[in-house]
Design an enzyme around this catalytic site. Structure first.
Site, short mmCIF file in Angstrom:
data_model
loop_
_atom_site.label_atom_id
_atom_site.label_comp_id
_atom_site.label_asym_id
_atom_site.label_seq_id
_atom_site.Cartn_x
_atom_site.Cartn_y
_atom_site.Cartn_z
N TYR A 180 0.78 -0.98 -0.13
CA TYR A 180 -0.17 -0.07 -0.05
C TYR A 180 0.86 1.01 -0.05
O TYR A 180 2.03 1.21 0.15
CB TYR A 180 -0.83 -0.10 0.96
CG TYR A 180 -0.38 0.25 2.69
CD1 TYR A 180 0.45 -0.65 3.31
CD2 TYR A 180 -0.70 1.44 3.14
CE1 TYR A 180 0.77 -0.19 4.40
CE2 TYR A 180 -0.01 1.81 4.41
CZ TYR A 180 0.78 0.86 5.05
OH TYR A 180 1.16 1.26 6.19
N ARG A 236 8.72 4.21 -3.87
CA ARG A 236 8.66 3.27 -2.94
C ARG A 236 7.91 2.01 -3.12
O ARG A 236 8.15 0.79 -2.73
CB ARG A 236 8.35 3.83 -1.66
CG ARG A 236 8.33 2.79 -0.31
CD ARG A 236 8.04 3.51 0.98
NE ARG A 236 6.76 4.24 1.07
CZ ARG A 236 6.54 5.07 1.91
NH1 ARG A 236 7.42 5.53 3.03
NH2 ARG A 236 5.22 5.72 2.12
N ARG A 284 -6.80 -20.46 -2.23
CA ARG A 284 -5.77 -20.31 -0.96
C ARG A 284 -4.72 -21.18 -1.05
O ARG A 284 -4.96 -22.36 -0.66
CB ARG A 284 -6.76 -20.13 0.11
CG ARG A 284 -5.73 -19.87 1.37
CD ARG A 284 -6.48 -20.05 2.70
NE ARG A 284 -5.51 -19.33 3.67
CZ ARG A 284 -4.45 -20.19 4.35
NH1 ARG A 284 -4.24 -21.01 3.98
NH2 ARG A 284 -3.86 -19.48 5.15
N HIS A 302 -0.54 -21.09 -0.55
CA HIS A 302 0.58 -20.02 -0.12
C HIS A 302 1.43 -19.57 -1.27
O HIS A 302 1.68 -18.52 -1.55
CB HIS A 302 1.65 -20.40 0.97
CG HIS A 302 0.97 -20.59 2.41
ND1 HIS A 302 -0.07 -21.37 2.67
CD2 HIS A 302 1.21 -20.14 3.58
CE1 HIS A 302 -0.45 -21.47 3.94
NE2 HIS A 302 0.20 -20.66 4.52
N LYS A 355 6.37 -1.90 2.36
CA LYS A 355 5.12 -1.46 2.72
C LYS A 355 4.11 -2.45 2.46
O LYS A 355 3.17 -2.10 1.77
CB LYS A 355 4.91 0.17 2.10
CG LYS A 355 3.86 0.92 3.00
CD LYS A 355 3.99 2.18 2.68
CE LYS A 355 3.03 3.27 3.22
NZ LYS A 355 2.98 3.55 4.68
N GLU A 383 11.20 2.99 15.38
CA GLU A 383 10.20 4.04 14.86
C GLU A 383 8.97 3.96 15.55
O GLU A 383 8.82 3.25 16.70
CB GLU A 383 10.18 3.69 13.40
CG GLU A 383 9.49 2.33 12.83
CD GLU A 383 9.07 2.38 11.30
OE1 GLU A 383 9.26 3.21 10.70
OE2 GLU A 383 9.42 1.09 10.89
N LEU A 413 10.35 1.26 8.07
CA LEU A 413 9.89 1.68 6.53
C LEU A 413 10.58 3.00 6.51
O LEU A 413 10.69 3.96 7.16
CB LEU A 413 8.34 2.28 6.85
CG LEU A 413 8.02 2.31 5.51
CD1 LEU A 413 7.82 1.26 4.33
CD2 LEU A 413 6.54 3.40 5.27
C1 LIG Z 1 5.67 2.27 10.06
C2 LIG Z 1 5.67 3.54 9.39
N1 LIG Z 1 6.95 4.16 9.53
C3 LIG Z 1 6.92 5.32 8.84
C4 LIG Z 1 5.86 5.87 8.19
C5 LIG Z 1 6.13 7.06 7.46
O1 LIG Z 1 6.37 7.09 6.00
P1 LIG Z 1 5.91 8.30 5.30
O2 LIG Z 1 6.71 9.43 5.47
O3 LIG Z 1 6.18 7.63 3.62
O4 LIG Z 1 4.54 8.47 5.39
C6 LIG Z 1 4.77 5.45 7.98
C7 LIG Z 1 3.68 5.69 7.26
O5 LIG Z 1 2.88 5.06 6.99
C8 LIG Z 1 4.83 3.70 8.85
O6 LIG Z 1 3.54 3.06 8.62
#
Ligand SMILES: Cc1ncc(COP(=O)(O)O)c(C=O)c1O
Length: 285
Positions: free
Chosen positions: A33, A52, A100, A102, A147, A179, A203
């Site tokens: 996403y 990304r 379904r 895997h 993501k 984070e 991320l």
């Molecule tokens: C786990 C995580 N870290 C960091 C971010 C920040 O990413 P961005 O700056 O691209 O929104 C997000 C945004 O959804 C996130 O879910």
């Protein structure tokens, strides 16, 4: 005005966008996403978000049959059809619908949907006050750089925060702040910004990449190192970043005042940069 969303080539009333129960996004979280925003109808960072998405697709071997321009075009169209000015678009691409099993299905086509909703940005007053956070164990898998919609650990962390009347959860692994549940995390120590390095543990936020650019322009050093949990209590400032909040100061952690208790000068200088880029004019304070 009824919401219009997008599903596999069609713009439809939101309620009519239905996904089959064999969609691999539902069954296995086998889906990626993206979410990004516009201010006054101008989207920020669309190309970076597409890059990304492509990175994630490559990592999970998902062949996305739509070009960046097509996807960005759908975001623009949804903004228009929904009569929006400040928009948060959400895009999800799954490996498609198949019985379904895997392993990857042989002939499933990826499926894509997108929604557009009014973006809610924090008010200037809220930014100055900052947010309350809890600390929470990082329960996620080893590829947080992709993501995917595999977000249950993030959901549990955010729920723990909500139950304590907090906005966010700072995820802790081996005694280090990694984070936040839905944002990147930073602490200012001795005039330097510390943040976890871009590895599979986090991320790589698009907002984070702009923070690096803006900090360089401002002459503020960034150190890509994890923040030991105990340093939370000595940080002059802390903040989190994501597309819908830009830079949001963290001023209370686990019920105690932290990060100077209000927006500090580093967060302010960075936020001013985002404000100018997003709204096309300097922050008036
Ligand atoms: C786990 C995580 N870290 C960091 C971010 C920040 O990413 P961005 O700056 O691209 O929104 C997000 C945004 O959804 C996130 O879910």
């Amino acid at each position: 005005m009824a919401q219009i969303s997008y599903l596999n080539g069609e713009f439809l009333p939101h309620e009519e966008c239905k996904v089959p129960i064999d969609d691999r996004g539902l069954l296995f979280a086998d889906a990626l996403y993206e979410a990004w925003c516009s201010h006054n109808k101008v989207f920020f960072g669309s190309r970076e978000h597409m890059a990304r998405l492509r990175y994630g697709a490559e990592q999970i071997k998902l062949d996305i049959p739509w070009s960046d321009d097509e996807i960005i075009g759908v975001a623009e169209k949804l903004q228009e059809l929904n009569g929006l000015t400040n928009t948060l678009v959400y895009l999800q691409v799954s490996r498609g619908v198949a019985p379904r099993l895997h392993q990857f299905p042989k002939d499933a086509k990826p499926s894509i949907f997108m929604t557009a909703r009014p973006a809610k940005f924090p008010s200037w007053e809220d930014r100055q006050k900052g947010i309350k956070c809890v600390t929470f164990p990082d329960l996620r898998w080893g590829r947080c750089d992709i993501k995917t919609v595999n977000l249950l650990p993030n959901v549990l962390a955010r729920q723990a925060a909500a139950e304590k009347g907090c906005y966010e959860a700072i995820l802790i692994r081996d005694g280090v702040a990694i984070e936040a549940a839905a944002a990147n995390f930073y602490a200012v120590l001795d005039g330097k910004i510390y943040t976890y390095p871009k590895t599979p543990r986090i991320l790589g936020g698009i907002t984070r990449s702009f923070i690096f650019k803006f900090a360089k322009e401002l002459g503020i050093p960034i150190v890509e190192e994890g923040i030991p949990e105990e340093k939370i209590w000595t940080a002059q400032e802390m903040f989190i970043s994501s597309v819908s909040i830009d830079v949001y100061p963290v001023t209370n952690v686990d019920g105690k005042v932290a990060g100077g208790g209000k927006m500090g000068p580093v967060s302010l200088a960075l936020y001013k940069k985002f404000h100018e880029v997003n709204w096309g004019e300097p922050l008036k304070i």
